[in-house]
Scaffold this motif. Structure first.
Motif, mmCIF file in Angstrom:
data_model
loop_
_atom_site.group_PDB
_atom_site.id
_atom_site.type_symbol
_atom_site.label_atom_id
_atom_site.label_comp_id
_atom_site.label_asym_id
_atom_site.label_seq_id
_atom_site.Cartn_x
_atom_site.Cartn_y
_atom_site.Cartn_z
ATOM 1 N N VAL A 29 0.842 -1.208 0.000
ATOM 2 C CA VAL A 29 0.000 0.000 0.000
ATOM 3 C C VAL A 29 0.873 1.253 0.000
ATOM 4 C CG1 VAL A 29 -1.672 1.316 1.375
ATOM 5 C CG2 VAL A 29 -1.974 -1.142 1.076
ATOM 6 N N GLU A 30 1.915 1.268 0.831
ATOM 7 C CA GLU A 30 2.811 2.431 0.889
ATOM 8 C C GLU A 30 3.540 2.637 -0.436
ATOM 9 O OE1 GLU A 30 4.042 2.463 5.610
ATOM 10 O OE2 GLU A 30 4.935 0.926 4.299
ATOM 11 N N LYS A 52 2.436 1.709 -3.421
ATOM 12 C CA LYS A 52 1.448 2.215 -4.388
ATOM 13 C C LYS A 52 1.181 3.703 -4.170
ATOM 14 C CE LYS A 52 -0.880 -2.101 -5.464
ATOM 15 N NZ LYS A 52 -2.068 -2.922 -5.334
ATOM 16 N N GLU A 53 1.116 4.129 -2.915
ATOM 17 C CA GLU A 53 0.907 5.557 -2.620
ATOM 18 C C GLU A 53 2.054 6.397 -3.169
ATOM 19 O OE1 GLU A 53 0.386 5.663 1.632
ATOM 20 O OE2 GLU A 53 -1.686 4.946 1.510
ATOM 21 N N LEU A 54 3.278 5.910 -3.001
ATOM 22 C CA LEU A 54 4.439 6.635 -3.530
ATOM 23 C C LEU A 54 4.398 6.708 -5.052
ATOM 24 C CD1 LEU A 54 7.354 5.329 -1.275
ATOM 25 C CD2 LEU A 54 6.509 7.677 -1.423
ATOM 26 N N GLN A 113 1.676 6.607 -6.931
ATOM 27 C CA GLN A 113 0.550 7.431 -7.374
ATOM 28 C C GLN A 113 0.836 8.920 -7.232
ATOM 29 O OE1 GLN A 113 -2.705 5.832 -5.112
ATOM 30 N NE2 GLN A 113 -3.075 4.168 -6.559
ATOM 31 N N ALA A 114 1.555 9.299 -6.186
ATOM 32 C CA ALA A 114 1.915 10.699 -5.967
ATOM 33 C C ALA A 114 3.413 10.746 -5.668
ATOM 34 C CB ALA A 114 1.109 11.292 -4.820
#
Length: 145
Positions: A88-89, A91-93, A95-96
């Motif tokens: 999840v972390e 993917k967050e990185l 995405q942004a």
């Protein structure tokens, strides 16, 4: 007198690295065990539920984080990312992406392009040498004929 061969074993840290998982996130029984090559092959062929979950969700070791982000392990260190990250972390990185990630991905792309250029140059040099050697051999054969 027959002697049975003792199976080759490895430390759990080595097995975890080969499986691409973070040792600290594995079950305690795995962390403290000596793993045989047969067991490692079984983990690879038929991963238990905990291994499947760990591979999918993390936390992931540095080499896996670096690969998923498209950067080098050194790039993670330069950015101060030394803690394991979850899927999840990551993917967050992605995405942004922060500035450091954009920079490190560009650096990694340049390194890969240079590696390809050097490899292609070596291949071309070897091909030229082979053509020259073949030509010399043909000339020598022609002279002796």
């Amino acid at each position: 007198m027959t002697s049975e061969k003792k199976p080759q074993t490895m430390k759990s840290a080595t097995a975890a690295q080969k499986l691409g998982i973070l040792l600290e996130a594995a079950p305690a029984t795995f962390q403290t065990a000596e793993i045989t090559r047969t067991e490692l092959a079984e983990f690879t062929a038929n991963p238990p539920a905990w291994l499947t979950t760990l591979r999918a969700d993390g936390p992931h070791p540095r080499q896996v984080v670096a690969a998923k982000l498209g950067v080098s392990i050194s790039g993670l260190a330069r950015a101060g990312v030394d803690a394991p990250l979850t899927t999840v972390e990551i993917k967050e990185l992605l995405q942004a992406p922060p500035a450091w990630l954009i920079t490190e991905r560009a650096t990694q792309a340049e390194v890969r392009a240079e590696q390809i250029r050097v490899k292609d140059a070596k291949i071309e040099k070897a091909a030229k040498k082979e053509r020259a050697d073949r030509g010399a051999a043909q000339r020598a054969a022609h002279r002796s004929a």
